[in-house]
Every structure is written in C-alpha cells, then in structure tokens.
Write a protein that holds these residues in place. Sequence first.
Motif, short mmCIF file in Angstrom:
data_model
loop_
_atom_site.label_atom_id
_atom_site.label_comp_id
_atom_site.label_asym_id
_atom_site.label_seq_id
_atom_site.Cartn_x
_atom_site.Cartn_y
_atom_site.Cartn_z
N VAL A 83 1.18 -1.15 -0.02
CA VAL A 83 0.27 -0.10 -0.13
C VAL A 83 1.17 1.15 0.06
N THR A 84 1.81 1.21 0.89
CA THR A 84 2.63 2.36 1.10
C THR A 84 4.57 2.64 -0.67
N ALA A 85 4.26 1.97 -1.20
CA ALA A 85 5.04 1.13 -1.74
C ALA A 85 5.10 2.79 -2.73
N ILE A 86 3.75 3.11 -3.59
CA ILE A 86 3.64 4.28 -4.40
C ILE A 86 4.56 5.57 -3.01
N VAL B 13 -11.17 11.56 -13.15
CA VAL B 13 -10.01 10.90 -12.46
C VAL B 13 -10.18 10.13 -10.42
N ALA B 14 -11.76 10.17 -10.87
CA ALA B 14 -12.39 9.69 -9.06
C ALA B 14 -12.22 8.99 -8.69
N GLN B 15 -11.29 7.58 -9.30
CA GLN B 15 -11.30 6.08 -9.07
C GLN B 15 -9.77 6.49 -8.52
N PRO B 16 -9.46 5.68 -7.38
CA PRO B 16 -8.37 6.25 -6.67
C PRO B 16 -6.58 5.60 -6.83
N GLN B 17 -6.75 4.25 -8.20
CA GLN B 17 -5.51 4.20 -9.10
C GLN B 17 -5.71 5.17 -10.07
N ILE B 18 -6.97 5.43 -10.80
CA ILE B 18 -6.48 6.46 -11.38
C ILE B 18 -5.58 7.75 -10.81
N PHE B 19 -6.45 8.28 -10.40
CA PHE B 19 -5.57 9.58 -9.24
C PHE B 19 -4.81 9.84 -9.12
N ILE B 20 -3.62 8.58 -8.43
CA ILE B 20 -2.92 8.38 -7.90
C ILE B 20 -1.74 8.44 -9.16
N TRP B 21 -1.55 8.10 -10.00
CA TRP B 21 -0.68 7.74 -11.70
C TRP B 21 -1.47 8.77 -12.30
N ALA B 22 -1.81 9.81 -12.34
CA ALA B 22 -1.64 11.21 -12.49
C ALA B 22 -1.11 11.71 -11.57
N MET B 23 -1.79 11.84 -10.80
CA MET B 23 -1.04 12.57 -9.45
C MET B 23 1.09 11.98 -9.90
N PHE B 24 0.81 11.35 -10.02
CA PHE B 24 2.36 10.65 -10.28
C PHE B 24 3.08 11.10 -11.33
N SER B 25 2.31 11.05 -12.34
CA SER B 25 2.60 11.66 -13.73
C SER B 25 2.72 13.08 -14.22
N ALA B 26 2.47 13.12 -13.69
CA ALA B 26 2.33 15.06 -13.31
C ALA B 26 3.62 14.89 -12.74
N LEU B 27 3.85 14.58 -11.65
CA LEU B 27 4.75 15.09 -11.15
C LEU B 27 5.75 15.31 -11.20
N LEU B 28 6.42 14.26 -11.88
CA LEU B 28 7.48 13.18 -12.29
C LEU B 28 7.78 14.16 -14.25
N ALA B 29 6.79 14.14 -14.43
CA ALA B 29 7.21 14.85 -15.61
C ALA B 29 7.67 16.85 -16.05
N GLY B 30 7.29 16.79 -14.17
CA GLY B 30 6.50 18.94 -14.17
C GLY B 30 8.19 18.45 -13.87
N ALA B 31 9.01 17.55 -12.65
CA ALA B 31 10.49 17.40 -12.47
C ALA B 31 11.32 17.14 -13.65
N LEU B 32 10.45 16.32 -14.14
CA LEU B 32 12.15 16.43 -15.71
C LEU B 32 12.33 17.47 -16.23
N TRP B 33 10.83 18.00 -16.86
CA TRP B 33 11.21 19.73 -17.18
C TRP B 33 12.21 20.49 -16.65
N ILE B 34 11.69 20.91 -15.66
CA ILE B 34 12.84 21.49 -15.19
C ILE B 34 13.84 21.20 -14.61
N ASN B 35 14.06 19.85 -14.36
CA ASN B 35 15.50 19.37 -14.85
C ASN B 35 16.40 19.57 -16.24
#
Length: 488
Positions: free
Chosen positions: A59-62, A133-155
Amino acid sequence: MADTDPKSWKTLNKDLDRISMLEQATALVSRPLVAPGIALAFMVLVGLSVGSFSGVSAVTAIVIAASVVGAYMALNIGANDVANNMGPAVGARAMTIGSALIVAAICETAGALLAGGDVVSTVSRGIISPESVAQPQIFIWAMFSALLAGALWINLATWIGAPVSTTHSIVGGVMGAGIAAAGFAAVNWPTMGAIVASWVISPVMGGVIAAAFLAFIKTKIIYTEDMLASARRWVPVLIGIMAGTFATYLALKGLKKLISVGFGPAVLLGLAIAIVTTFVMRPVIARQSRGLEPRKKSLKELFSIPLVLSAALLSFAHGANDVANAVGPLAAIVHAVQDGGSSDSVSIPIWVMLIGGAGLSVGLLLFGPKLINIVGNEITRLNAMRAYCVALSAAFTVIIASWLGLPVSSTHIAIGGIFGVGFFREWYHERVMGELRTDTTSTAEQRRRKKVVRRSHFTTILAAWLITVPAAASLSALLYWVFTSLWM
C-alpha cells in the motif's frame, strides 16, 4: 648506489608527476558528478525515511516512490526558480553568490515551513475536473505522472540554462495526465486559457513596471545637475515604495498560513509602512551620501541593503507559495492512498512540507549558481538601480495580478523585468541620449555584441516558456500510459 643515482631520481620524479597528473585528471572528471551524487543521496534518504516512517508494504510503496519524486521536484525548483530572486542582487554585486545561496536557502526553508500553504488543490487549481479521475488508482497515477514529468522538464530547462515557470510545468503535467486518463473533455479549458494569457501578461507587465522605475531613476536622479542632492530626495521615497510593496506582497502571498489578510487591508498596511520607511530613511540616506562622489557608482551604496532585503523577502514568499508545486501532488497521493479517493483539497502533512522545504534548499545549494549567474550576469548587465527595479517590479506585478485575479508566474515576471530593463536601456541610450549602438560598417557579430540584451538568451528563454506546458503535458501523458500499462 642506486638510490643516489641521478637517473633513478629523475625516473622517480617522472613517475610521481604522472601519478599527480592522474589524480588531478580524476578529480577534474569526478567534480561534475559530486552535485548529482549528493542529490541522489538526498532522494534515497527521503525514500528510506518515508519507508521507515510509513512501514513498507504494497500500500505504501507508491507513497515512498512519490516521496522520492517529490524530493526530485523540490531539488529542481530550488535549482531553477530561486535564481529569479537572487540573480539580480548577485548581478548588481550587492551579494556574492555564496552569501546569496545561504540567504536564499534560509529564507526559502523558512517560507516553506512557517508560511507554506497547509491546503492544496488536488487537481492543481482546477486544471482537470475531479470526477474525471475519481477512481483512486487513476488519480494516483495521474498525480505521480504529473509530478515526475514536471520535475524532468525543469531538470532539462536548468541543464540548458533556461529559467522556466515551475507552476506551468506542474500544470502542464496535470493537464497531460488528465487528458491521457479521461480525454480532452476532462480539462478545464477556460483555466488553461487564462494560464496561456499569463505567458504574455506576466513578462510584459513585469518588464513595463521595471522599465518605468528605471526611467524615473534616470530622469530624477542620475541625469540631473546634482546627482547626490537628487538621491537624498528620491532614494528614501524609492526605498519606502519597496518596503510598502513587499509588505503588501507578503501580506497577500507569503503569510496566508499565519494570518489571512484581504486585499484592501494589505494595501493599507503597505501604504503605512511605505510612509514610515520614507521618513526613517531620509536621515540614513543623507548620512550615507556624505563624502560620496557624484557618479552612478556611488548610488550602489544607497541601494545595496534594500536590494539584499528584497531578495531575502522574495525568497521567503517563494518558499511559502511554490513549495506546493513540489509537494502538492505528493500530498494528493498520500491522501488518496489513506482515504481511498480524490478530493477538492487536502491537507499537507508536516513531513511532506519538510521534504519540500529541504529539497528547495539542497537543490539551490547544489545547482543554483548556474541559473543565478545567467539571470544576474548574462541576460543584461545589472547594477544596483536596475536590480532594484527588477525586484520591485516582481512584487508590484504580483500585487496587481492578485487584484485583477490573473494567474501569473513569478519566474516570467522577474525575467520579464530583466528584459524590460535591458531593452529600455537600449532605447534610452539610442533615442534619448543619442548614442548610436548600431552601424553599417561593423559585422553582424560585432553589432550583436553591442546590444545591451543578449539575444541568444532571449530566444532560448522565450522558446522554453512557449513549450513548457505542452512539453510537460506530453511527457506526463506518456508516463501515465507507461505506468498504467505496467501496474494497472
């Protein structure tokens, strides 16, 4: 004996020289890897700390993975965004780059922990509709992808030397993941339209305000019969304006967690502080100006302290506001894992804020000097008066934008202010002072070098601004597709 043979000593010296050269070469090659190594160690430390705090399970790996990416995002924000606050002061020689890094690290962390927002919108200010994005899994992966993409672009932007908006990077990431998850209908296009409009509004407004203050300084202080007498009259007023503007700025943007102040009271507070500061600074400036020579270099001493204070206050307000770009999606993921779904707004746990605040400071200390040097020295030459105009325009523009309800980028405002000061100087010296800075006899390269603003940086930064949202969105959509294909 062999040990006293001159040839043996000569051979030994050659061998020692080779070893010394090898050591120097190794140190030279490994030096660029030190900062990335420390950054990687910081991210690993964050992951281990969160793992031991939360308890490792499926549960907490993500959450652990998102914490590492959140730390990576905070590192990149510290490396890229903070340069806009410290660059002008460093370029004006009011601060060394070392002192700027220390002051910024302290003020950024203090702003993030003391005044950082304790509630953040889970879909980044209404970019995508929560029900899509109401489903938990969809929402979690959407936020995770957004966070990683933003970080990679700023890098990437930091690597090429382009100061970009971290807010726009995370907004683009959220938009791309939302489109990948639920289609184009999930995006709130009016909000995106306002953000696109801010690409033009932010830098233009910042540039115009900075140029207006520089024009005032030139006409009322520099190009007058008695420069020092004019400085004694007007510098206290300018410092008062700066104090009042920053008081209003902090009341509106930097102290929301400590105290909630409306726009009207904030402006009245700023006006009162401006008047008091003006009267207090009159004898101070009169005393400082005694014995100074009537030349522009003397004015640096009168503007240096206000410039340092403005850089510190901008960093505090930046830490209070932009830490949410690093930890907002992370807080949303933590909330979704714990409560099993998305929400309009979620609270940011203190350990998440610590990741954001520490990451901003570590990223600044490791990678900040490159962007600080570009912002402070390579776009256009800055002195204390010009840097003052840039810092004041950044705070002034945010206040006006808050009043008008416009979503603006502090990065765009600060860089727009620097370009505004540079282009105004070109215009002023050519049209008003009659200095011919272009000619037909010089080569194109020579004419380009005579320009006050470096055109290569102008085109690079402008291009990076234009593609930030679509680039982050495309990368986020790709990452979302990869993650959901593998784990959903």
